[in-house]
Design an enzyme around this catalytic site. Structure first.
Site, PDB file in Angstrom:
ATOM      1  N   GLY A 135      38.980  83.113  -5.856  1.00 55.77           N
ATOM      2  CA  GLY A 135      38.672  82.998  -7.279  1.00 55.77           C
ATOM      3  C   GLY A 135      39.926  82.912  -8.135  1.00 55.77           C
ATOM      4  CG  ASP A 136      42.641  86.132  -8.426  1.00 54.79           C
ATOM      5  OD1 ASP A 136      42.807  86.525  -9.584  1.00 54.79           O
ATOM      6  OD2 ASP A 136      42.085  86.812  -7.555  1.00 54.79           O
TER       7      ASP A 136
END
Length: 408
Positions: free
Chosen positions: A175-176
């Site tokens: 996600g990052d």
């Protein structure tokens, strides 16, 4: 492995000044991508410990080897952002920057008098990338947001499981990284627009939205049919055949035979001409309806062969297939090496460290590894001098703990 030279700063983004604030993954990943292509990235980190990523996962001589990838080509300035003097230094740096990247919780910059209202007034051409868990607006904006939570909220985690088993996470901070990549896209769009308007702007990237943006047909299928896609293990729902098939050496072959002509070639390889000729299986819709039968037929064939035998036969028939790579497979793979994706960095102690190559690959102006990741505040003196501080002023700020410099 390819030994890396450390050339002077060049590349398509040479001359672009980037101020990186924040820590860990999403914002620094975006800045790293810009730095790989020539941008001058000044990383702000707290004196003392610095960015927490310096101590994450496996350490070499007290510093994470991940740090050498995430912070390559950057300069480090150590500032205590709680100090008004440090905040003034950031305003000076932002006044001369093209891009500012931050991934603090919403409101943090404003609390330091460093919000867009202040910085864009000082520098109307500044492009500000703000990455947070839930974005700068909305009812969840003040919640702490990490990549794993964003992957769940974005719809990904629900799909990463075998049916009726607990959903599992991907073993990286996906996600990052997706948020960082979306941030880079936003920066490049804003810089292109700035060429016409002469004005900067704010880019608001939420981690969960970066994940959600990659979820393909998930929402339209729900909107049109009320369909809630569920976990499907190693298969790809609605597309067949595409799955992982066990071989007789315990390895799995990933086979994607879902194109019409590819399917016929696959059936020829596994000696099932009856399935290749079946009119009900001529298109994807028919194959999806009988996916269990197809998976069983393919699995029967792979179960009698090693993964290498399977891949050789399918490669000769131009059927997309592969095996599940470990990092050892990656490091030894001739294609990775031929593409420059496994490179060797010469460390200060004379040892070699394997690091990933640079993506994407540009034909005329490729990215390059110019410089090792910096020590905490390694470039404080030089950067502060560039914005007009005298050696005496820098020494006084160091004495008061506002700034720090030198290798840890």
């Amino acid at each position: 492995m390819t030994t890396l030279p450390i050339p002077a700063s060049t590349g398509p983004l040479a001359g672009l000044k980037v101020l990186e604030m924040g820590q860990l993954i999403a914002g620094p990943f975006a800045a790293k991508t810009l730095a790989d292509f020539g941008a001058d990235v000044i990383k702000i980190e707290p004196p003392g410990a610095g960015d927490p990523l310096r101590k994450w996962r496996l350490l070499k001589d007290g510093t994470s080897v991940w740090w050498q990838v995430q912070s390559r080509n950057k300069r480090s300035v150590a500032l205590d952002l709680k100090s008004s003097d440090a905040q003034e230094i950031v305003r000076k740096l932002a006044g001369e920057a093209d891009v500012l990247i931050e991934n603090f919780r919403p409101g943090a910059l404003e609390g330091w008098q460093l919000g867009p209202d202040v910085l864009l007034e000082l520098n109307p051409r500044l492009v500000m990338l703000r990455i947070s868990g839930y974005g700068q607006t909305g009812p969840y904006r003040d919640r702490p947001g990490f990549g794993v939570v964003a992957e769940a909220m974005g719809g990904l985690r629900h799909l990463t499981a075998e049916p009726e088993r607990v959903p599992v996470r991907v073993g990286i901070s996906l996600g990052d990284t997706l948020a960082g990549l979306h941030g880079v896209i936003g920066i490049l769009i804003a810089l292109q627009e700035r060429q016409h308007s002469g004005r900067g702007q704010v880019i608001d990237v939420a981690l969960y939205e970066a994940v959600f943006n990659c979820m393909e047909s998930l929402l339209p299928e729900y909107g049109a049919f009320g369909a809630v896609r569920g976990p499907a293990g190693s298969a790809l729902p609605g597309i067949a055949p595409s799955n992982a098939y066990l071989c007789n050496d315990g390895a799995y072959a990933l086979i994607a035979g879902n194109g019409d002509s590819i399917f016929r070639r696959l059936m020829a390889v596994i000696e099932r001409p009856d399935l290749a000729a079946d009119p009900q299986l001529a298109d994807n819709a028919g194959r999806v309806a009988r996916v269990g039968e197809l998976d069983a037929a393919i699995g029967t064939w792979t179960s009698k062969r090693s993964v290498e035998e399977v891949l050789k036969a399918l490669d000769e028939a131009s059927v997309p297939a592969g095996k599940i790579y470990t990092v050892a497979d990656i490091a030894d793979d001739p294609h990775y090496q031929a593409r420059g994706m496994v490179q060797s960095l010469l460390m200060d102690d004379g040892s070699q460290l394997a690091v990933p190559g640079i993506v994407p690959k540009l034909s005329r102006t490729p990215g390059e590894h110019r410089r090792q990741a910096p020590g905490i505040g390694q470039d404080t003196d030089a950067v502060l001098a560039e914005v007009g501080l005298t050696p005496q002023q820098i020494s006084e700020l160091k004495r008061r703990g506002v700034v720090a410099g030198g290798n840890p």
